[in-house]
Motif scaffolding. Structure first.
Motif, short mmCIF file in Angstrom:
data_model
loop_
_atom_site.label_atom_id
_atom_site.label_comp_id
_atom_site.label_asym_id
_atom_site.label_seq_id
_atom_site.Cartn_x
_atom_site.Cartn_y
_atom_site.Cartn_z
N UNK A 359 45.98 -6.67 14.76
CA UNK A 359 46.41 -7.49 13.62
C UNK A 359 45.25 -7.71 12.65
N UNK A 379 56.42 -11.06 5.11
CA UNK A 379 57.36 -9.97 4.85
C UNK A 379 56.77 -8.98 3.86
N UNK B 28 52.30 -3.45 14.03
CA UNK B 28 52.27 -4.17 12.74
C UNK B 28 52.69 -5.62 12.95
N UNK B 29 53.52 -5.84 13.95
CA UNK B 29 53.99 -7.20 14.23
C UNK B 29 53.16 -7.87 15.32
N UNK B 30 52.00 -7.29 15.59
CA UNK B 30 51.05 -7.99 16.46
C UNK B 30 51.34 -7.92 17.94
N UNK B 128 62.87 -18.28 14.83
CA UNK B 128 61.84 -17.52 14.10
C UNK B 128 61.52 -16.23 14.84
N UNK B 129 61.22 -16.27 16.16
CA UNK B 129 61.00 -14.98 16.85
C UNK B 129 62.25 -14.11 16.87
N UNK B 132 62.42 -12.20 13.79
CA UNK B 132 61.41 -11.14 13.72
C UNK B 132 61.88 -9.91 14.49
N UNK B 135 64.05 -8.10 12.22
CA UNK B 135 63.22 -7.46 11.18
C UNK B 135 62.67 -6.14 11.69
N UNK B 139 63.13 -2.45 10.17
CA UNK B 139 62.00 -1.61 9.74
C UNK B 139 62.05 -0.24 10.40
N UNK B 250 66.48 -17.27 7.90
CA UNK B 250 65.20 -16.55 8.10
C UNK B 250 65.33 -15.06 7.77
N UNK B 253 64.78 -14.47 4.17
CA UNK B 253 63.36 -14.43 3.82
C UNK B 253 62.74 -13.10 4.24
N UNK B 254 63.19 -12.55 5.37
CA UNK B 254 62.68 -11.26 5.85
C UNK B 254 63.34 -10.07 5.14
N UNK B 255 64.23 -10.35 4.20
CA UNK B 255 64.87 -9.31 3.39
C UNK B 255 65.68 -8.30 4.20
#
Lengths: 455, 455
Positions: A359, A379, B28-30, B128-129, B132, B135, B139, B250, B253-255
């Motif tokens: 990260x 995002x 990318x998401x850690x 929230x998780x 993700x 998301x 992706x 959420x 917001x993450x599109x």
């Protein structure tokens, strides 16, 4: 479970580094990769591993085919070549294999472990692919910086010829060979005792073998043995010795003879080898634990440090072909678990912390009620390919966000606050130096990339 | 062996590309990565997979522990967390799992297959998780360019609440749920028949369920159902519906809301889900074969194209903890075998040849007796990190060396001849254009790097 282990994220980070080095080397030498199932038909594995066949894991008969977990990657490779009628390939395969052995985990021995194999199949001019396999061992061990190492080479035909001229009966070649193979774990006196008392060899024959297996050298030793009155009587031995000479001439061109020794005691256990065999051992003091029952033997510490091995097996593919068509093969297997153990010890001894993620930036907030803004910004970063995280809390404290970065090694923090949002900027903080700069939202992605480009 | 396959080099090249895309996204998401053994104690897997437990592969009892091959990566992950008392982790795991299923290889279903899992464990603020994870699906499917896709979401609590208000007895929730799960393979009439005739549900209850499971929508549907006179009587359903609302906020917001649909017919078979569940399906015509027994149902073609799924499982880790301590988890599994099949079909349809090695240059000779010179030069290239090959022949013909490059896609040939050696140069040939330039030995490495830098 006995003899197995989970890899935690830190171990995985080390493992990934080692695999990358090895894969890079295999690819540098033009290898393709294949994959085979973790289990094979039981009959595929039967009769390939000599006395070690008892270590094969079988699946339960639940109806259908009888299956066993693969014991190595070489037999599945040979089965694959025969099944697909492939006569030419240079391939690597990195995967787990299974042996119901007595686990010795402190020495890096497990019941489930990785093998990293590189093999060249095809009818080629003698010793060129064989020499390339040794070049690969040399490159990998050098690049991993495991300390000094030595590569022992020998040839099954030299061993067989030696047994013949020393008066070993034909039907005892394999069993005497597996006794010679124990020379890296037992002193010669014990090996001799086993030959004479357990395997019924004459003391005279054993003593003659004893003279030969103490020999070590280079190309010169091969030349000397070609003139040896006894050894030169064996056609097989002479063929092997000539090939060892040729191998050394190619290894000179490949610049690796400094590490290689022709060692007549090297036997290797597996049944399927037919020509050149080799094994790489770490020789650096301290790396290999010396077992308490043989504290004074230098070879003991050497043998425990074995990290690669292989050889030529020209008959194996033919065993899987209905018409017995042979495909000559030579290959090498990197003993990766042993290497992991050493790298882990090194990592623990070093002051540098192993990062388990890559990260680049944490998106943080300095005030409450900024979750939406954080999610919007992260995002944008993800969409631009930046490795970024956000804490899964509505209102995390700034301090806990900064601590999270310290703990996990994230180098940058993008901090949002009400003032920053008003000004259209983000405060970018460098965790190590605590330096902070205001950066316009449009410049942020470029700035993060610039500051983490070496990572 | 039934239901398994070898991967050849071309398939592996495609597989590597897909894995790289997925791994890049996970990183990318850690996410960190872990690895667990291919087998687990049999008891670890027992009672986790409902009716599908019969598909577990057991190892033969050869003395010692009773072992089974892992059925998925989620249960081993939960076992790992409990065993190591880990309460917070974001990890990915890419590895093979095993199911004694009826193989349907044309649809990308095997008995040995890869799973690519990403999971977030820990007590965090709601949804929230979970958002993700969605998301990440968005992706990955976008980056792989597999065509249009849709992500269905639902919640186990909504299903259970719906069953309750429709009059399904408590002890029939799980079995009715697994019948609902068949809606992507059978029309409603057949599902209803199974509920009434096989599972003994009243026709009235079934009809009420039928009304709900036909509903699809977005955040608005969740809002509507919160006001539904029947549904709003269930506390469970309301909790689920509120979380779906939060999840959508959420996801905005993450599109990713353009791809997501709240679908009350989504059930997912596994026992361990406790909250949000989701599944991604490819919707592009032509990608998913429509089965002949239900040619007119749009959902059929959709369901065959399922390429990712997951959800929240807050109780699983507690099942492995001696004190039953829970660790909330949410995760997603990418259905990689289906994706491989599509990518393979694409590669076959495309004119572009898939390269299986990354070799930059072949070291060749134009005359006889130049083996030593070739080996010396290729050693220099390897030592400089260039991916290079040399043919394993003493005297290969120039034509066969050039053909080898054409076949394998090697872009450059470094040709040695007597004249070149005298002049201290190498002839560098570009395979595609047949352009040839003489380059001094000292400039060769730089020139090769320059000409293959995009590769």
């Amino acid at each position: 479970m006995q003899g197995t282990r989970d890899y935690n994220p830190k171990q995985m980070a080390i493992r990934e580094k080692v695999f990358n080095t090895i894969t890079r080397c295999f690819k540098r030498h033009g290898a393709e990769t294949i994959d085979t199932p973790v289990f094979e038909l039981k009959e595929t594995l039967t009769g390939k591993y000599g006395e070690d066949s008892k270590l094969i894991y079988d699946l339960k008969d639940q109806g259908g085919e009888l299956l066993s977990l693969r014991y190595d990657l070489t037999v599945p490779f040979a089965r694959y070549l025969a099944m697909n009628k492939i006569t030419n390939i240079k391939r690597y395969h990195i995967a787990k294999v299974y042996r119901r052995d007595n686990p010795a985990m402190t020495r890096g021995r497990y019941r489930e472990f990785y093998q990293c194999d590189f093999d060249i199949a095809g009818q080629y001019d003698a010793m060129i692919p064989d020499a390339e396999c040794l070049k690969i061992v040399h490159e990998i061990l050098s690049e991993l910086e495991l300390g000094d190492f030595r590569i022992k080479v020998n040839d099954r035909r030299i061993l067989d010829g030696m047994f013949a001229v020393c008066g070993v009966p034909d039907d005892k070649f394999r069993t005497i060979c597996s006794t010679v193979d124990k020379l890296d774990k037992m002193p010669w006196e014990d090996v001799k005792k086993e030959m004479v008392n357990e395997k019924g060899l004459s003391e005279e024959a054993a003593d003659q073998i004893g003279e030969y297996v103490s020999l070590q050298g280079g190309m010169d030793l091969a030349e000397r043995l070609l003139l040896d009155p006894r050894m030169s009587q064996s056609k097989q031995a002479c063929a092997g010795l000539s090939d060892i000479k040729l191998l050394f001439s190619y290894m000179q061109l490949f610049q690796l003879t400094d590490r290689v020794v022709f060692d007549l005691s090297l036997a290797r256990g597996l049944d399927y080898y037919t020509g050149v065999i080799y094994e790489a051992v770490l020789t650096q003091a301290g790396v290999a634990p010396v077992s308490s029952d043989a504290p004074n033997r230098a070879e003991e510490s050497v043998s425990v440090g074995s990290v690669a091995g292989g050889g030529r097996y020209d008959g194996l593919v033919g065993m899987f072909d209905p018409k017995g068509r042979k495909v000559p093969c030579v290959g090498v297997s990197i003993g990766i678990e042993r290497i992991f153990s050493i790298m882990e010890q090194k990592a623990e001894a070093s002051a540098e912390k192993v990062r388990t993620t890559e990260v680049q930036v944490l998106v943080a907030s300095a005030q409450k009620n900024l979750l939406e803004e954080r999610l919007r910004l992260v995002t944008e970063l993800w969409n631009a390919g930046i490795k970024a995280e956000v804490m899964y809390k509505k209102n995390p404290k700034l301090l806990s966000q900064l601590q999270f970065c310290e703990e996990t090694g994230i180098p940058l923090v993008a901090i949002l606050g009400e003032q920053e949002l008003k000004d259209g900027v983000v405060k970018l903080r460098v965790v190590a130096t605590r330096e902070e700069v205001d950066i316009s939202q449009s410049d942020l992605i470029g700035e993060i990339k610039r500051r983490t480009s070496e990572a």
